[in-house]
Design an enzyme around this catalytic site. Structure first.
Site, PDB file in Angstrom:
ATOM      1  N   LYS A 127      23.211 -20.528  -0.562  1.00 49.80           N
ATOM      2  CA  LYS A 127      23.812 -19.302  -0.020  1.00 49.80           C
ATOM      3  C   LYS A 127      25.229 -19.591   0.448  1.00 49.80           C
ATOM      4  O   LYS A 127      25.441 -20.173   1.492  1.00 49.80           O
ATOM      5  CB  LYS A 127      22.954 -18.754   1.124  1.00 49.80           C
ATOM      6  CG  LYS A 127      21.619 -18.241   0.632  1.00 49.80           C
ATOM      7  CD  LYS A 127      20.711 -17.794   1.754  1.00 49.80           C
ATOM      8  CE  LYS A 127      19.268 -17.908   1.316  1.00 49.80           C
ATOM      9  NZ  LYS A 127      18.647 -19.208   1.622  1.00 49.80           N
ATOM     10  N   GLU A 150      -0.847 -20.657  -9.750  1.00 49.91           N
ATOM     11  CA  GLU A 150      -1.448 -19.390  -9.321  1.00 49.91           C
ATOM     12  C   GLU A 150      -1.603 -18.402 -10.473  1.00 49.91           C
ATOM     13  O   GLU A 150      -2.224 -17.364 -10.329  1.00 49.91           O
ATOM     14  CB  GLU A 150      -0.583 -18.746  -8.226  1.00 49.91           C
ATOM     15  CG  GLU A 150      -0.635 -19.471  -6.887  1.00 49.91           C
ATOM     16  CD  GLU A 150       0.401 -20.574  -6.752  1.00 49.91           C
ATOM     17  OE1 GLU A 150       0.872 -21.075  -7.792  1.00 49.91           O
ATOM     18  OE2 GLU A 150       0.740 -20.945  -5.618  1.00 49.91           O
ATOM     19  N   THR A 174      -2.179 -26.425  -6.067  1.00 48.04           N
ATOM     20  CA  THR A 174      -0.725 -26.447  -6.311  1.00 48.04           C
ATOM     21  C   THR A 174      -0.202 -27.762  -5.762  1.00 48.04           C
ATOM     22  O   THR A 174      -0.747 -28.303  -4.799  1.00 48.04           O
ATOM     23  CB  THR A 174      -0.012 -25.287  -5.591  1.00 48.04           C
ATOM     24  OG1 THR A 174      -0.206 -25.471  -4.193  1.00 48.04           O
ATOM     25  CG2 THR A 174      -0.542 -23.948  -6.019  1.00 48.04           C
ATOM     26  N   TRP A 220      24.432 -15.508  -3.264  1.00 46.28           N
ATOM     27  CA  TRP A 220      23.551 -16.537  -3.818  1.00 46.28           C
ATOM     28  C   TRP A 220      24.182 -17.238  -5.015  1.00 46.28           C
ATOM     29  O   TRP A 220      24.744 -16.590  -5.889  1.00 46.28           O
ATOM     30  CB  TRP A 220      22.244 -15.909  -4.292  1.00 46.28           C
ATOM     31  CG  TRP A 220      21.309 -15.552  -3.181  1.00 46.28           C
ATOM     32  CD1 TRP A 220      21.556 -15.667  -1.837  1.00 46.28           C
ATOM     33  CD2 TRP A 220      19.990 -15.023  -3.316  1.00 46.28           C
ATOM     34  NE1 TRP A 220      20.471 -15.233  -1.134  1.00 46.28           N
ATOM     35  CE2 TRP A 220      19.492 -14.838  -2.008  1.00 46.28           C
ATOM     36  CE3 TRP A 220      19.182 -14.698  -4.392  1.00 46.28           C
ATOM     37  CZ2 TRP A 220      18.219 -14.342  -1.765  1.00 46.28           C
ATOM     38  CZ3 TRP A 220      17.915 -14.201  -4.149  1.00 46.28           C
ATOM     39  CH2 TRP A 220      17.436 -14.022  -2.849  1.00 46.28           C
TER      40      TRP A 220
HETATM   41  P1  ADP Z   1       4.271 -26.194  -7.768  1.00 51.59           P
HETATM   42  O1  ADP Z   1       5.129 -25.062  -7.256  1.00 51.59           O
HETATM   43  O2  ADP Z   1       3.214 -26.602  -6.850  1.00 51.59           O
HETATM   44  O3  ADP Z   1       5.052 -27.282  -8.435  1.00 51.59           O
HETATM   45  P2  ADP Z   1       3.430 -25.243 -10.316  1.00 51.59           P
HETATM   46  O4  ADP Z   1       3.288 -26.468 -11.073  1.00 51.59           O
HETATM   47  O5  ADP Z   1       2.450 -24.171 -10.424  1.00 51.59           O
HETATM   48  O6  ADP Z   1       3.392 -25.560  -8.863  1.00 51.59           O
HETATM   49  O7  ADP Z   1       4.899 -24.748 -10.540  1.00 51.59           O
HETATM   50  C1  ADP Z   1       5.288 -23.425 -10.568  1.00 51.59           C
HETATM   51  C2  ADP Z   1       6.775 -23.317 -10.426  1.00 51.59           C
HETATM   52  O8  ADP Z   1       7.441 -24.129 -11.386  1.00 51.59           O
HETATM   53  C3  ADP Z   1       7.295 -21.938 -10.685  1.00 51.59           C
HETATM   54  O9  ADP Z   1       7.129 -21.092  -9.574  1.00 51.59           O
HETATM   55  C4  ADP Z   1       8.754 -22.208 -11.026  1.00 51.59           C
HETATM   56  O10 ADP Z   1       9.541 -22.377  -9.861  1.00 51.59           O
HETATM   57  C5  ADP Z   1       8.684 -23.531 -11.739  1.00 51.59           C
HETATM   58  N1  ADP Z   1       8.726 -23.320 -13.187  1.00 51.59           N
HETATM   59  C6  ADP Z   1       7.708 -23.334 -14.066  1.00 51.59           C
HETATM   60  N2  ADP Z   1       8.153 -23.136 -15.316  1.00 51.59           N
HETATM   61  C7  ADP Z   1       9.497 -22.977 -15.232  1.00 51.59           C
HETATM   62  C8  ADP Z   1      10.540 -22.727 -16.178  1.00 51.59           C
HETATM   63  N3  ADP Z   1      10.320 -22.622 -17.487  1.00 51.59           N
HETATM   64  N4  ADP Z   1      11.801 -22.606 -15.701  1.00 51.59           N
HETATM   65  C9  ADP Z   1      12.067 -22.713 -14.392  1.00 51.59           C
HETATM   66  N5  ADP Z   1      11.135 -22.967 -13.462  1.00 51.59           N
HETATM   67  C10 ADP Z   1       9.865 -23.091 -13.868  1.00 51.59           C
END
Ligand code: ADP
Length: 542
Positions: A439, A331, A186, A444
């Site tokens: 917040k 994940e 990640t 929220w």
């Molecule tokens: P990192 O958190 O390390 O950047 P990832 O690339 O796996 O890892 O990103 C996952 C996160 O990206 C998700 O938990 C979410 O917060 C965000 N995310 C992914 N796709 C979307 C989407 N279509 N809209 C909003 N947030 C998104």
């Protein structure tokens, strides 16, 4: 009583064998760092992957041993995907946009034995070569005659030498389907990156799901261009889904700017592409400022960050390109939800349909999801209440690489760190990451809604909404805005733009204009950096 069906393990090598046997003349086209466009077929991919599997064995990579890549999307990277995993080793695709210290951390943590890299990243590899303690071989992904004449890396190997030296005769082993296939970290916006170790089984099941019509929807009649990098969660599974369906594959290499992408789309007849919103922003700018149209593009998958509704509108209305909004994470291999319409939406008008497309979509079979309150109680799917989003399924991580136990799971569910609501039709909408939520007076405020509205303003190129300290309300939203070149808009005009679009108390308290918004290695806004930058910001108090 047991069923009496054949038991074939779910292995990534079976995807390659399928493509070779049933789509042998289908093309894979790649823009290369050598500067040209390379084309070959699935039959060629399969042959070279077998040669590479022999080459990896000749380099004495251990069974289950990790092999790293720092590479763009291209045919050699595809060969590595299939040869390394298919032969029982583990491919660790590292994001080359990370800081050298993080690349070193990952390479060490994964205990990579070999590092394959595109020549673009030679300076990066040279800077870490004597620090990555377990790497025994460094291999440049480049033609022989383009190898660097000198390098600080001793015994730098050429990929083409390695492949050519080997026979194409290789039998893919019948591995246990639970064997690890690939390893992704990640991006770790906080703390060290964490490794997610995918199995052959989870990858195959994810591929079936990714290819479904209401998912990424891949077919043999498609020409697919993954803009999403192969170093970012396996390019959302497209390198596998392409082999499963026999689609033509177009790989952009390092050319991720709007002009290069547009030219490749048109030259190769691309019908479907996938990437993060920031990339599409670049493409749309190019197309808009040059008065161009897409002649073959039918749909684009947008995920990784929230797709602003203004972008959906532009693609759909101005360019007749269907937007498929998707949500996932490292994940989750990464697919969690995809925003595909139900029959009833097809009869709706464009505005109503676009309201659906602003959501991240419905659960893909194989991943279940729910939202819960802070005490873990499940919340109703009424489209109003927001809660922490939890998931579980066949391709969801159970524990991070080298971590003991499943301590981070909540009753067998994986807490995503996202805050979301789910409507009665099952469409999930992310309102925030839990750490980005604002917040205000105990309530929220979702920053994504506020950003989406700002992004719809014609003068705004990029917008981030962060929490700023407030003496009375604890936190209030501060809108940080980067304008389009030459565009002008005042603070008051931007704030007035929120009127009627959102509850009055959600309107940001102030606007900060900046020259640029920091982006992370996967193209996401680094809001923690902005929070740091604006930590002493004094909001106007009315
Ligand atoms: P990192 O958190 O390390 O950047 P990832 O690339 O796996 O890892 O990103 C996952 C996160 O990206 C998700 O938990 C979410 O917060 C965000 N995310 C992914 N796709 C979307 C989407 N279509 N809209 C909003 N947030 C998104």
């Amino acid at each position: 009583m047991n069923g009496q069906m054949m038991q074939l393990p779910l292995l990534t090598s079976s995807l390659l064998v399928h493509a070779q046997r049933h789509h042998s003349d289908q093309e894979i086209v790649s823009r290369r760092v050598e500067g040209d466009v390379h084309r070959y077929t699935y039959a060629d991919l399969a042959r070279r992957a077998r040669q590479l599997a022999n080459a990896v064995a000749a380099l004495d990579v251990t069974e289950g041993g990790r092999v790293a890549t720092l590479a763009w999307n291209g045919y050699r990277h595809m060969e590595l995907y299939y040869a390394v995993s298919g032969s029982g080793r583990v491919l660790n695709t590292i994001n080359p946009r990370l800081h050298a210290d993080q690349v070193t951390y990952i390479a060490d943590h994964a205990e990579n034995e070999v590092l394959f890299f595109d020549i673009t990243f030679l300076p990066l590899v040279e800077s870490i070569a004597d620090r990555v303690s377990t790497v025994r071989h460094f291999v440049a992904l480049i033609d022989k005659d383009k190898m660097p004449s000198s390098s600080r890396i001793p015994n730098l190997l050429c990929y083409e030498d390695l492949v050519e030296a080997q026979s194409a005769s290789y039998d893919w082993p019948m591995l246990d389907e639970q064997t690890a296939a690939t390893l992704c970290y990640t991006s770790g916006t906080t703390g060290n990156p964490k490794g997610v170790l995918y199995s052959h089984r989870s990858t195959l099941l994810h591929t079936f799901a990714a290819a479904l019509p209401d998912s990424l929807g891949c077919s043999a009649a498609d020409v697919i261009l993954p803009v999403v990098p192969m170093f970012h969660v396996n390019a959302w599974g497209l390198p596998y889904a392409a082999c499963m369906t026999g689609a033509k594959l177009v790989m952009p290499g390092a050319g991720l700017d709007g002009k290069s992408l547009y030219e490749l789309f048109e030259a190769e007849g691309v019908t479907m592409a996938a990437g993060v919103p920031t990339v599409w922003q670049g493409l749309l700018n190019h197309v808009q400022s040059n008065g161009l149209k897409f002649s073959t593009m039918r749909r684009t998958v947008i995920g990784g960050s929230a797709c602003p509704p203004a972008m959906v509108r532009t693609f759909e209305q101005d360019y007749n390109v269907h937007v498929v909004h998707a949500w996932g994470m490292t994940e989750l291999s990464p697919l969690g939800t995809v925003c595909a319409f139900k029959a009833k939406h097809l009869a709706q008008n464009a505005e109503q349909r676009q309201a659906v497309q602003a959501k991240q979509g419905r659960a893909v079979f194989g991943v279940d999801m729910k939202i819960v309150s802070p005490d873990g109680a499940e919340l109703p799917c009424d489209g109003v209440q927001t809660g922490d989003l939890l998931v579980r399924g066949h391709w969801v991580v159970s524990r991070y690489f080298k971590e003991e136990g499943e301590g981070h799971l909540q009753d067998g569910w994986f807490p995503t760190g996202d805050v979301a609501k789910i409507d009665p039709d099952g469409y999930m909408q992310i309102t925030d990451r839990s750490k980005d939520v604002i917040k205000s007076g105990g309530e929220w405020i979702g920053s994504i809604d506020l950003e989406n509205i700002a992004m719809a303003h014609p003068a705004v190129a990029m917008a981030a909404c962060i929490a700023a300290k407030h003496p009375k309300w604890d936190e209030r939203p501060l809108l940080v805005v980067m304008l389009k070149p030459g565009a002008q808009v005042t603070r008051d005009e931007l704030l007035a733009f929120y009127d009627g679009k959102i509850a009055k108390w959600w309107t940001p308290d102030d606007v900060a204009f900046v020259d640029s918004i920091p982006l992370g290695a996967t193209g996401k806004m680094l809001k923690h950096r902005l929070r740091e930058q604006f930590k002493d910001y004094h909001l106007p108090t009315a």
